[in-house]
Motif scaffolding. Sequence first.
Motif, PDB file in Angstrom:
ATOM      1  N   TYR A  35       0.815  -1.210   0.000  1.00  0.00           N
ATOM      2  CA  TYR A  35       0.000   0.000   0.000  1.00  0.00           C
ATOM      3  C   TYR A  35       0.854   1.268   0.000  1.00  0.00           C
ATOM      4  N   ASP A  36       0.499   2.229  -0.868  1.00  0.00           N
ATOM      5  CA  ASP A  36       1.184   3.521  -0.955  1.00  0.00           C
ATOM      6  C   ASP A  36       0.115   4.601  -1.095  1.00  0.00           C
ATOM      7  N   GLU A  37      -0.053   5.423  -0.066  1.00  0.00           N
ATOM      8  CA  GLU A  37      -1.108   6.437  -0.073  1.00  0.00           C
ATOM      9  C   GLU A  37      -0.898   7.502  -1.136  1.00  0.00           C
ATOM     10  N   ASN A  38       0.302   7.558  -1.727  1.00  0.00           N
ATOM     11  CA  ASN A  38       0.593   8.537  -2.774  1.00  0.00           C
ATOM     12  C   ASN A  38       0.434   7.963  -4.185  1.00  0.00           C
ATOM     13  N   ASP A  39       0.076   6.701  -4.273  1.00  0.00           N
ATOM     14  CA  ASP A  39      -0.100   6.036  -5.564  1.00  0.00           C
ATOM     15  C   ASP A  39      -1.594   5.895  -5.831  1.00  0.00           C
ATOM     16  N   PRO A  40      -2.115   6.527  -6.900  1.00  0.00           N
ATOM     17  CA  PRO A  40      -3.561   6.518  -7.147  1.00  0.00           C
ATOM     18  C   PRO A  40      -4.155   5.127  -7.346  1.00  0.00           C
ATOM     19  N   LYS A  41      -3.349   4.143  -7.715  1.00  0.00           N
ATOM     20  CA  LYS A  41      -3.928   2.809  -7.911  1.00  0.00           C
ATOM     21  C   LYS A  41      -4.373   2.200  -6.577  1.00  0.00           C
ATOM     22  N   PHE A  42      -3.876   2.771  -5.458  1.00  0.00           N
ATOM     23  CA  PHE A  42      -4.302   2.288  -4.146  1.00  0.00           C
ATOM     24  C   PHE A  42      -5.347   3.196  -3.501  1.00  0.00           C
ATOM     25  N   THR A  43      -5.661   4.320  -4.136  1.00  0.00           N
ATOM     26  CA  THR A  43      -6.560   5.287  -3.500  1.00  0.00           C
ATOM     27  C   THR A  43      -7.756   5.689  -4.348  1.00  0.00           C
TER      28      THR A  43
END
Length: 213
Positions: free
Chosen positions: A138-146
């Motif tokens: 998970y990476d909160e700065n990566d749109p594929k996770f948000t």
Amino acid sequence: NALATVAASGVNFMESKDMSNFFANEDANVCDGAKLAFDNKLCADLEVPVPQAGGNVTKGYVGGLDMGDITPNTKPYFQSSMCPVNVHWHLGSEHYSYGEFDENGNGPHGNVARPSWANRDLATDGAAVADGFRCHHYDENDPKFTTKYDWKHCHGMEVGETYEVHWPHSAAGACGTVNQYQTPFYDGVFCNLPMESFTTLGGQDIANAVGVH
């Protein structure tokens, strides 16, 4: 092809299911209520060793449960006459693998601490779901996770979360029929296995005939 023909026909299969007399009549489900009545006990408290999936699946980890002569079924499911009888998911991983999905992972709502083993209970109706572990991607700065997604069939799911998906399989399921998939999954597992037959089985018989993918 067949798929193109169906698409062109404009048939809505979900609406067809809702209007089906079969699905509207619970008595038509031959697996309804097939779950065998056993008391729910901790695996560690059972008097005899029975096949269980390992709670800690970290590569190289060796558990302490002695299974005696019982060996795991490593054949493909179709070679064991099994079929999938249910599909369900857990919020966070139900199992534990250090460095993959553990207390050091992350998600949109954080993670959970590693609990004492065997202390995770099932959620009761209306209660909060007991979270499992999160993976490390998970990476909160990566749109594929948000980026939000409008889920059509999986209610309550969220992009960026960790889910462990299970497909229980059973050789006693209503394989190849409209009753194959069941909720709760116990009804599918035991559909064609009455108690009088179950009591004749040994641990190896069960290990050969029931599994979870």
